[in-house]
Enzyme design. Structure first.
Site, PDB file in Angstrom:
ATOM      1  N   ARG A  25      -3.919 -37.834 -44.440  1.00 50.00           N
ATOM      2  CA  ARG A  25      -5.349 -37.513 -44.562  1.00 50.00           C
ATOM      3  C   ARG A  25      -5.568 -36.042 -44.166  1.00 50.00           C
ATOM      4  O   ARG A  25      -4.614 -35.336 -43.827  1.00 50.00           O
ATOM      5  CB  ARG A  25      -6.168 -38.425 -43.648  1.00 50.00           C
ATOM      6  CG  ARG A  25      -5.959 -38.126 -42.179  1.00 50.00           C
ATOM      7  CD  ARG A  25      -6.811 -38.961 -41.259  1.00 50.00           C
ATOM      8  NE  ARG A  25      -6.828 -38.383 -39.924  1.00 50.00           N
ATOM      9  CZ  ARG A  25      -7.263 -39.001 -38.838  1.00 50.00           C
ATOM     10  NH1 ARG A  25      -7.712 -40.238 -38.921  1.00 50.00           N
ATOM     11  NH2 ARG A  25      -7.264 -38.385 -37.672  1.00 50.00           N
ATOM     12  N   ASP A  46       3.597 -39.744 -42.192  1.00 47.56           N
ATOM     13  CA  ASP A  46       2.549 -39.919 -41.184  1.00 47.56           C
ATOM     14  C   ASP A  46       2.814 -41.201 -40.404  1.00 47.56           C
ATOM     15  O   ASP A  46       3.707 -41.989 -40.751  1.00 47.56           O
ATOM     16  CB  ASP A  46       1.178 -39.998 -41.885  1.00 47.56           C
ATOM     17  CG  ASP A  46       0.025 -39.482 -41.028  1.00 47.56           C
ATOM     18  OD1 ASP A  46      -0.209 -40.058 -39.948  1.00 47.56           O
ATOM     19  OD2 ASP A  46      -0.652 -38.521 -41.429  1.00 47.56           O
ATOM     20  N   ASP A  72       6.898 -40.693 -37.225  1.00 42.56           N
ATOM     21  CA  ASP A  72       6.285 -40.256 -35.971  1.00 42.56           C
ATOM     22  C   ASP A  72       7.038 -38.988 -35.580  1.00 42.56           C
ATOM     23  O   ASP A  72       8.236 -39.049 -35.257  1.00 42.56           O
ATOM     24  CB  ASP A  72       6.427 -41.344 -34.898  1.00 42.56           C
ATOM     25  CG  ASP A  72       5.827 -40.915 -33.563  1.00 42.56           C
ATOM     26  OD1 ASP A  72       5.631 -39.705 -33.346  1.00 42.56           O
ATOM     27  OD2 ASP A  72       5.570 -41.810 -32.736  1.00 42.56           O
ATOM     28  N   VAL A  73       6.353 -37.854 -35.628  1.00 38.27           N
ATOM     29  CA  VAL A  73       7.052 -36.567 -35.444  1.00 38.27           C
ATOM     30  C   VAL A  73       7.695 -36.425 -34.065  1.00 38.27           C
ATOM     31  O   VAL A  73       8.537 -35.547 -33.873  1.00 38.27           O
ATOM     32  CB  VAL A  73       6.118 -35.354 -35.698  1.00 38.27           C
ATOM     33  CG1 VAL A  73       5.682 -35.293 -37.151  1.00 38.27           C
ATOM     34  CG2 VAL A  73       4.921 -35.337 -34.747  1.00 38.27           C
ATOM     35  N   TYR A 164      -4.176 -28.376 -26.053  1.00 39.16           N
ATOM     36  CA  TYR A 164      -4.172 -28.066 -27.490  1.00 39.16           C
ATOM     37  C   TYR A 164      -3.843 -26.585 -27.716  1.00 39.16           C
ATOM     38  O   TYR A 164      -2.974 -26.243 -28.526  1.00 39.16           O
ATOM     39  CB  TYR A 164      -5.538 -28.423 -28.077  1.00 39.16           C
ATOM     40  CG  TYR A 164      -5.641 -28.269 -29.574  1.00 39.16           C
ATOM     41  CD1 TYR A 164      -5.115 -29.235 -30.427  1.00 39.16           C
ATOM     42  CD2 TYR A 164      -6.279 -27.166 -30.141  1.00 39.16           C
ATOM     43  CE1 TYR A 164      -5.222 -29.103 -31.805  1.00 39.16           C
ATOM     44  CE2 TYR A 164      -6.389 -27.036 -31.514  1.00 39.16           C
ATOM     45  CZ  TYR A 164      -5.862 -28.005 -32.346  1.00 39.16           C
ATOM     46  OH  TYR A 164      -5.969 -27.866 -33.709  1.00 39.16           O
ATOM     47  N   LYS A 168      -0.624 -24.903 -29.564  1.00 39.31           N
ATOM     48  CA  LYS A 168      -0.781 -24.063 -30.763  1.00 39.31           C
ATOM     49  C   LYS A 168      -0.255 -22.651 -30.532  1.00 39.31           C
ATOM     50  O   LYS A 168       0.232 -22.003 -31.458  1.00 39.31           O
ATOM     51  CB  LYS A 168      -2.253 -24.049 -31.196  1.00 39.31           C
ATOM     52  CG  LYS A 168      -2.774 -25.417 -31.639  1.00 39.31           C
ATOM     53  CD  LYS A 168      -1.967 -25.984 -32.804  1.00 39.31           C
ATOM     54  CE  LYS A 168      -2.526 -27.277 -33.345  1.00 39.31           C
ATOM     55  NZ  LYS A 168      -1.751 -27.824 -34.476  1.00 39.31           N
TER      56      LYS A 168
HETATM   57  N1  LIG Z   1      -9.605 -29.549 -38.334  1.00 34.91           N
HETATM   58  C1  LIG Z   1      -9.619 -28.363 -37.750  1.00 34.91           C
HETATM   59  O1  LIG Z   1     -10.686 -27.763 -37.511  1.00 34.91           O
HETATM   60  C2  LIG Z   1      -8.315 -27.691 -37.377  1.00 34.91           C
HETATM   61  C3  LIG Z   1      -8.336 -26.341 -37.027  1.00 34.91           C
HETATM   62  C4  LIG Z   1      -7.147 -25.701 -36.710  1.00 34.91           C
HETATM   63  C5  LIG Z   1      -5.957 -26.388 -36.764  1.00 34.91           C
HETATM   64  N2  LIG Z   1      -5.963 -27.694 -37.105  1.00 34.91           N
HETATM   65  C6  LIG Z   1      -4.668 -28.371 -37.180  1.00 34.91           C
HETATM   66  O2  LIG Z   1      -4.449 -28.792 -38.504  1.00 34.91           O
HETATM   67  C7  LIG Z   1      -3.533 -29.895 -38.511  1.00 34.91           C
HETATM   68  C8  LIG Z   1      -4.085 -31.005 -39.382  1.00 34.91           C
HETATM   69  O3  LIG Z   1      -5.219 -31.561 -38.750  1.00 34.91           O
HETATM   70  P1  LIG Z   1      -6.476 -32.111 -39.547  1.00 34.91           P
HETATM   71  O4  LIG Z   1      -7.591 -31.219 -39.249  1.00 34.91           O
HETATM   72  O5  LIG Z   1      -6.117 -32.371 -40.972  1.00 34.91           O
HETATM   73  O6  LIG Z   1      -6.739 -33.466 -38.740  1.00 34.91           O
HETATM   74  P2  LIG Z   1      -6.411 -35.005 -39.087  1.00 34.91           P
HETATM   75  O7  LIG Z   1      -6.601 -35.723 -37.806  1.00 34.91           O
HETATM   76  O8  LIG Z   1      -7.182 -35.439 -40.272  1.00 34.91           O
HETATM   77  O9  LIG Z   1      -4.870 -34.979 -39.515  1.00 34.91           O
HETATM   78  C9  LIG Z   1      -3.816 -35.012 -38.586  1.00 34.91           C
HETATM   79  C10 LIG Z   1      -2.772 -35.970 -39.127  1.00 34.91           C
HETATM   80  O10 LIG Z   1      -1.655 -35.952 -38.223  1.00 34.91           O
HETATM   81  C11 LIG Z   1      -1.216 -37.297 -38.098  1.00 34.91           C
HETATM   82  N3  LIG Z   1      -0.454 -37.496 -36.865  1.00 34.91           N
HETATM   83  C12 LIG Z   1      -0.915 -37.546 -35.592  1.00 34.91           C
HETATM   84  N4  LIG Z   1       0.086 -37.818 -34.739  1.00 34.91           N
HETATM   85  C13 LIG Z   1       1.212 -37.951 -35.494  1.00 34.91           C
HETATM   86  C14 LIG Z   1       2.573 -38.219 -35.202  1.00 34.91           C
HETATM   87  N5  LIG Z   1       2.989 -38.455 -33.942  1.00 34.91           N
HETATM   88  N6  LIG Z   1       3.453 -38.262 -36.221  1.00 34.91           N
HETATM   89  C15 LIG Z   1       3.046 -38.053 -37.498  1.00 34.91           C
HETATM   90  N7  LIG Z   1       1.782 -37.800 -37.846  1.00 34.91           N
HETATM   91  C16 LIG Z   1       0.870 -37.745 -36.850  1.00 34.91           C
HETATM   92  C17 LIG Z   1      -2.505 -38.120 -38.102  1.00 34.91           C
HETATM   93  O11 LIG Z   1      -2.251 -39.487 -38.333  1.00 34.91           O
HETATM   94  C18 LIG Z   1      -3.286 -37.420 -39.202  1.00 34.91           C
HETATM   95  O12 LIG Z   1      -3.022 -37.976 -40.466  1.00 34.91           O
HETATM   96  C19 LIG Z   1      -3.334 -30.277 -37.048  1.00 34.91           C
HETATM   97  O13 LIG Z   1      -2.131 -29.710 -36.575  1.00 34.91           O
HETATM   98  C20 LIG Z   1      -4.520 -29.629 -36.361  1.00 34.91           C
HETATM   99  O14 LIG Z   1      -4.275 -29.354 -35.005  1.00 34.91           O
HETATM  100  C21 LIG Z   1      -7.103 -28.371 -37.420  1.00 34.91           C
END
Ligand SMILES: NC(=O)c1ccc[n+]([C@@H]2O[C@H](COP(=O)([O-])OP(=O)(O)OC[C@H]3O[C@@H](n4cnc5c(N)ncnc54)[C@H](O)[C@@H]3O)[C@@H](O)[C@H]2O)c1
Length: 254
Positions: A25, A46, A72-73, A164, A168
């Site tokens: 997602r 995922d 699971d990463v 977090y 990052k």
């Molecule tokens: N949304 C934002 O504003 C934003 C901004 C900067 C960075 N990010 C980064 O972007 C990336 C994607 O996040 P997103 O915004 O799409 O959120 P999201 O929560 O929709 O997607 C994160 C995905 O990572 C998966 N995940 C979590 N733990 C996991 C694990 N142990 N093993 C495998 N998969 C796992 C979740 O199931 C999910 O599908 C993340 O690294 C997040 O930190 C997001």
């Protein structure tokens, strides 16, 4: 922002094999769709198996070459299972997007060390395990490219986001070092630095999250991040390694 604008993009990734973590997602799903629409064979991995499989079925119905894998990463054995699967099917990996991530918000003084460890484990150790286990397959790849998803809270601090932000920031150091160590193997490694993006991760954020501090005064659409990932994954970025691509609507320009 229309998705169609991006999906009519050139076929830069024909024949490439891509693995995207957190691909069920949010941004990971957008990256999967974009890379497949540019011709790649994509594996979206995922822990959200049901969501991931349903999403992949919808993509397959559209004619996109995307498969779902459980990963699971934080589990090295999950990574080695996928490495063996990809080795058997393709003998190589061309694109790895370490995108999986989790978040927790609260003051550092009250942060449970278990939560700290969990965030570091998923966001940072997960990417390390991916780089390490996939290295042999990436060495066999064509124009191999690794993209690690950091955040604007990597280069800067952010109140309430200590674990977090640490994870990052760590990803930036990991990306630069991996770029140095893997250049001889023909592998480029870069960090993606998104600003606020509309995904399930931040839907509970109060007051629009970083929107008030973002000159463009909105969150990104996931397709805007996917376009950046497709660039870094492609030969258009053939001399780009060890750096950060910031996609933040001007947040970092302040
Ligand atoms: N949304 C934002 O504003 C934003 C901004 C900067 C960075 N990010 C980064 O972007 C990336 C994607 O996040 P997103 O915004 O799409 O959120 P999201 O929560 O929709 O997607 C994160 C995905 O990572 C998966 N995940 C979590 N733990 C996991 C694990 N142990 N093993 C495998 N998969 C796992 C979740 O199931 C999910 O599908 C993340 O690294 C997040 O930190 C997001």
């Amino acid at each position: 922002m229309s998705e169609e604008n991006h999906y009519s993009a050139p076929q830069r990734l024909n024949g490439r094999v891509a693995l995207i973590t957190g691909g069920a997602r949010g941004q990971g799903a957008a990256h999967a769709r974009r890379l497949a629409s540019e011709g790649a064979t994509v594996y979206a991995a995922d822990v959200l198996d049901e969501v991931g499989r349903e999403q992949v079925q919808a993509w397959t119905d559209e004619g996109l070459d995307i498969s779902y894998l459980h990963l699971d990463v934080t589990r090295r054995e999950d990574w080695t299972d996928i490495r063996d699967h990809l080795h058997e099917r393709h003998g190589r990996l061309d694109i790895l997007v370490n995108n999986a991530g989790i978040i927790d918000v609260g003051p550092l003084s009250e942060l449970d060390p278990e939560v700290w460890n969990c965030i570091l484990n998923v966001n940072l150790t997960g990417a390390f395990l991916g780089l390490q286990t996939m290295h042999p397959l990436l060495k066999e790849g064509t124009g191999s490219s690794v993209i690690n998803t950091s955040s604007i809270f990597g280069p800067s601090g952010a109140v309430g986001y200590s674990a977090y932000a640490a994870s990052k920031a760590g990803l930036l150091g990991l990306s630069r070092t991996a770029a140095l160590e893997m250049a001889d193997d023909g592998i480029r490694v870069n960090a993606l630095v998104p600003g606020g993006v509309s995904t399930p991760l931040n839907e509970a954020e109060k007051d629009g999250g970083v929107i008030p501090e973002t000159p463009m005064a909105r969150r990104a659409h996931v397709s805007e991040l996917a376009a950046a990932v497709a660039f870094l994954a492609s030969d258009d970025a053939s001399f780009v390694t060890g750096t950060e691509l910031v996609v933040d609507g001007g947040f970092s320009a302040r």
